[in-house]
Design an enzyme around this catalytic site. Sequence first.
Site, mmCIF file in Angstrom:
data_model
loop_
_atom_site.group_PDB
_atom_site.id
_atom_site.type_symbol
_atom_site.label_atom_id
_atom_site.label_comp_id
_atom_site.label_asym_id
_atom_site.label_seq_id
_atom_site.Cartn_x
_atom_site.Cartn_y
_atom_site.Cartn_z
ATOM 1 N N ARG A 27 -75.460 -28.134 54.167
ATOM 2 C CA ARG A 27 -74.520 -28.318 55.452
ATOM 3 C C ARG A 27 -74.526 -29.659 55.756
ATOM 4 O O ARG A 27 -73.800 -30.093 56.707
ATOM 5 C CB ARG A 27 -75.170 -27.422 56.466
ATOM 6 C CG ARG A 27 -75.427 -26.149 56.172
ATOM 7 C CD ARG A 27 -76.168 -25.272 57.339
ATOM 8 N NE ARG A 27 -75.422 -25.550 58.487
ATOM 9 C CZ ARG A 27 -74.611 -24.549 58.825
ATOM 10 N NH1 ARG A 27 -74.508 -23.339 58.134
ATOM 11 N NH2 ARG A 27 -74.091 -24.652 60.022
ATOM 12 N N TRP A 74 -74.859 -34.015 58.968
ATOM 13 C CA TRP A 74 -73.498 -34.429 58.406
ATOM 14 C C TRP A 74 -72.663 -35.428 59.492
ATOM 15 O O TRP A 74 -72.372 -34.588 60.507
ATOM 16 C CB TRP A 74 -72.495 -33.270 57.829
ATOM 17 C CG TRP A 74 -71.525 -33.460 57.181
ATOM 18 C CD1 TRP A 74 -71.334 -33.775 55.938
ATOM 19 C CD2 TRP A 74 -70.201 -33.798 58.051
ATOM 20 N NE1 TRP A 74 -69.912 -34.171 55.656
ATOM 21 C CE2 TRP A 74 -69.087 -34.165 56.957
ATOM 22 C CE3 TRP A 74 -69.640 -33.728 59.174
ATOM 23 C CZ2 TRP A 74 -67.805 -34.344 57.020
ATOM 24 C CZ3 TRP A 74 -68.259 -34.118 59.346
ATOM 25 C CH2 TRP A 74 -67.458 -34.274 58.452
ATOM 26 N N GLY A 101 -72.696 -29.675 65.776
ATOM 27 C CA GLY A 101 -71.821 -29.393 66.561
ATOM 28 C C GLY A 101 -71.224 -30.713 67.173
ATOM 29 O O GLY A 101 -71.836 -31.923 66.676
ATOM 30 N N GLU A 486 -56.568 -25.674 42.785
ATOM 31 C CA GLU A 486 -57.992 -25.390 42.792
ATOM 32 C C GLU A 486 -58.818 -26.154 41.950
ATOM 33 O O GLU A 486 -59.810 -26.697 42.193
ATOM 34 C CB GLU A 486 -58.183 -23.842 42.965
ATOM 35 C CG GLU A 486 -59.809 -23.734 42.893
ATOM 36 C CD GLU A 486 -60.385 -23.987 43.994
ATOM 37 O OE1 GLU A 486 -59.903 -24.413 45.046
ATOM 38 O OE2 GLU A 486 -61.755 -23.814 43.709
ATOM 39 N N LYS A 490 -61.401 -29.026 42.683
ATOM 40 C CA LYS A 490 -62.756 -29.092 42.371
ATOM 41 C C LYS A 490 -63.040 -30.566 41.405
ATOM 42 O O LYS A 490 -64.219 -30.781 42.077
ATOM 43 C CB LYS A 490 -62.895 -28.180 41.282
ATOM 44 C CG LYS A 490 -63.893 -26.937 40.976
ATOM 45 C CD LYS A 490 -64.240 -26.227 42.039
ATOM 46 C CE LYS A 490 -63.855 -26.591 43.586
ATOM 47 N NZ LYS A 490 -64.049 -25.474 44.693
ATOM 48 N N GLU A 493 -63.477 -33.319 44.395
ATOM 49 C CA GLU A 493 -64.705 -32.994 45.166
ATOM 50 C C GLU A 493 -65.928 -33.433 44.418
ATOM 51 O O GLU A 493 -66.709 -33.977 45.069
ATOM 52 C CB GLU A 493 -64.934 -31.348 45.260
ATOM 53 C CG GLU A 493 -64.138 -30.868 46.422
ATOM 54 C CD GLU A 493 -64.426 -29.413 46.535
ATOM 55 O OE1 GLU A 493 -64.473 -28.909 47.760
ATOM 56 O OE2 GLU A 493 -64.488 -28.631 45.657
ATOM 57 N N HIS A 509 -40.027 -33.957 40.028
ATOM 58 C CA HIS A 509 -39.601 -34.532 41.282
ATOM 59 C C HIS A 509 -40.550 -35.574 41.744
ATOM 60 O O HIS A 509 -40.883 -35.847 42.872
ATOM 61 C CB HIS A 509 -39.222 -33.661 42.490
ATOM 62 C CG HIS A 509 -38.271 -32.562 41.860
ATOM 63 N ND1 HIS A 509 -36.994 -32.954 41.805
ATOM 64 C CD2 HIS A 509 -38.518 -31.351 41.401
ATOM 65 C CE1 HIS A 509 -36.268 -31.766 41.476
ATOM 66 N NE2 HIS A 509 -37.271 -30.835 41.074
HETATM 67 C C1 G6P Z 1 -65.568 -26.952 52.744
HETATM 68 C C2 G6P Z 1 -66.250 -26.428 51.604
HETATM 69 C C3 G6P Z 1 -65.209 -25.851 50.843
HETATM 70 C C4 G6P Z 1 -64.549 -24.536 51.325
HETATM 71 C C5 G6P Z 1 -64.074 -25.052 52.697
HETATM 72 C C6 G6P Z 1 -63.672 -23.821 53.525
HETATM 73 O O1 G6P Z 1 -64.804 -27.965 52.532
HETATM 74 O O2 G6P Z 1 -66.726 -27.560 50.988
HETATM 75 O O3 G6P Z 1 -65.883 -25.268 49.574
HETATM 76 O O4 G6P Z 1 -63.774 -24.036 50.576
HETATM 77 O O5 G6P Z 1 -65.043 -25.620 53.483
HETATM 78 O O6 G6P Z 1 -64.894 -22.982 53.789
HETATM 79 P P1 G6P Z 1 -64.956 -21.440 54.280
HETATM 80 O O7 G6P Z 1 -66.512 -21.503 54.267
HETATM 81 O O8 G6P Z 1 -64.232 -21.119 55.323
HETATM 82 O O9 G6P Z 1 -64.458 -20.741 52.908
#
Ligand code: G6P
Length: 613
Positions: A27, A74, A101, A486, A490, A493, A509
Amino acid sequence: MCGIVGYVGSKDAYPIIVKGLKRLEYRGYDSAGVAIGNSHGISVLKQKGKVVDLEAYAAGKDNSGSIGIGHTRWATHGAPNQVNAHPHSSGDGKLALIHNGIIENYDSLKKALLEKGHTFESDTDTEVLVHLIEEIKNHEEVSLFEAVRIALSEVVGAYAIVVIEKGINSEFVAARKGSPLLIGVGRDEYYIASDATPIIEYTNEVVYLEDGEIARVNCNDKLEITTISNEKITPYIHELKLSLDTIEKAGFPHFMLKEIYEQPKSILDTMRGRIDLENKELKLGGISDYEQKIINADRIIIVACGTSWHAGLIGEYLFEDLARIPVEVEYASEFRYRNPIIKESDVVLAISQSGETADTLAAIKLAKEKGATVLGVCNVAGSSIPRITHAGIYTHAGPEIGVASTKAFTTQVVVLALMALRIGKDKGTLSNNNYHQIIAQLEVIPEKIEKVLETNSQIKIIAKQFKDATNFLYLGRGYNFPVALEGALKLKEISYIHAEGYPAAEMKHGPIALIDSEMPIVVIATKKGNYEKVVSNIQEVKARGGRLIAIVTEGDKMVKELAEFCIEIPNCFEELAPLLSNIPLQLLSYHIALLRGCNVDQPRNLAKSVTVE
Ligand code: G6P
């Protein structure tokens, strides 16, 4: 975003908190800290970096006591350093607070507190909140619980908080609005955390705190919950179904690799009880009351973020193809702020692994306000989204801990396929024959994924060739276009290589200008669909000297002659191709990241559960 853990009872709190923080590190991992209450007062220990850095820092320091709170951060307000790390203390040092939050009105609250003589050490919104609680507690001469309640009525924003008070070692106060929090109920002890993973080892009885609720958690007493407006709530105890082994690495070097390899099993779990093998029929209990509503819907609006948004794009192809319902796929963060047209005849489908993504939650609330039916596709049971949608389907992928989403994505696609099949069949847009054939294909997908996983060593070799590239292009068409997006996400990321996913034909294009003899281009060119068209696009790349890595169907001849590397996957229906073609791309990004020395499970700046907008 940000992980919260707390314990009160008779055990030593510190090891429980640290272990819990490690489980919640997905998290956020900018800094970590604990506050432990004992006979000396409150010992606050915090450090920049990961939980292991905190452990090194806290070793030998005053960390014993049977009440404690911990936080892994975070960063939102203030740089990720030691001062801004949580817990934050009140001016008199009598309170320590952790927060997940954003306090949106922290600036005005801070100004008012500065005028009253408060001074602040950090740049965080959280420190303002603990000072506000202190101010109310001292000025109004009320209990901590009451001071928290009054303070929160002045706060605008989202939070999950836990507060402890010096000299009171049997009790903490917790509250939630917009960020998740659940309380584990033990014998004369309680746990609290952002999700169930730090708790499951000790108890499977939990109480989910709802938005706007405050809890007084005292190990010598019953759990007491009220709303911020002071209405009493009777706590409801849920039984957790999670098991400990699902949240451990089970011999794999990384959670991401474990989760990639778990996909055949996860998909079986997704389909279990939903596909009647004997009669080749589908039963979707979670949404059965809403099937007619979907059949009659003018359109389906899919809202999601990140990888879930990519699954949503595949959902668009599936629903339009099989059920002939128009679909719009929206980034939740855009949708919520652009005054979208939502009608009562619309069905909004929210897709989320965590079930906690702030923007997706806000999009759902907006859609509900406008009268739409809102359904969810989520992984984490009991999370916020399944609790606020009208109905939904769990993916049952099991806990996904690697920050880069893998098995959550494939299982979301399976759920979307099941839904589109069910609706298409009932609506009469899908013939019986096609319906049964696709179900039969779905059933063998786990076996086919096992086969795709056998390409791992080949992919490792390919990764070595391309680990130093600075840019990648991913191309696909039709069902494989979202797979290209995707695949590129990946790689970005976890390896920090710039990558773009593009519809193969659209390359002409713009991105074609980037192609030179250094540029790796990953093309998904499986048989069926637009195969010949993709082959033409491959020719265009080849003519410009690009280095081609192709994902092809077993036995392919044409692409093999053109591409430098070909990864073969089993044949399958076009509609289900993403379930197979995506796997080599997951492995490719994993191996490239590893070779570049990146932290695969905890990539920089990212968090798995994005609870801030
Ligand atoms: C973050 C995660 C992603 C995920 C996205 C949406 O960016 O790192 O892996 O796809 O949130 O999260 P969710 O839990 O709503 O799928």
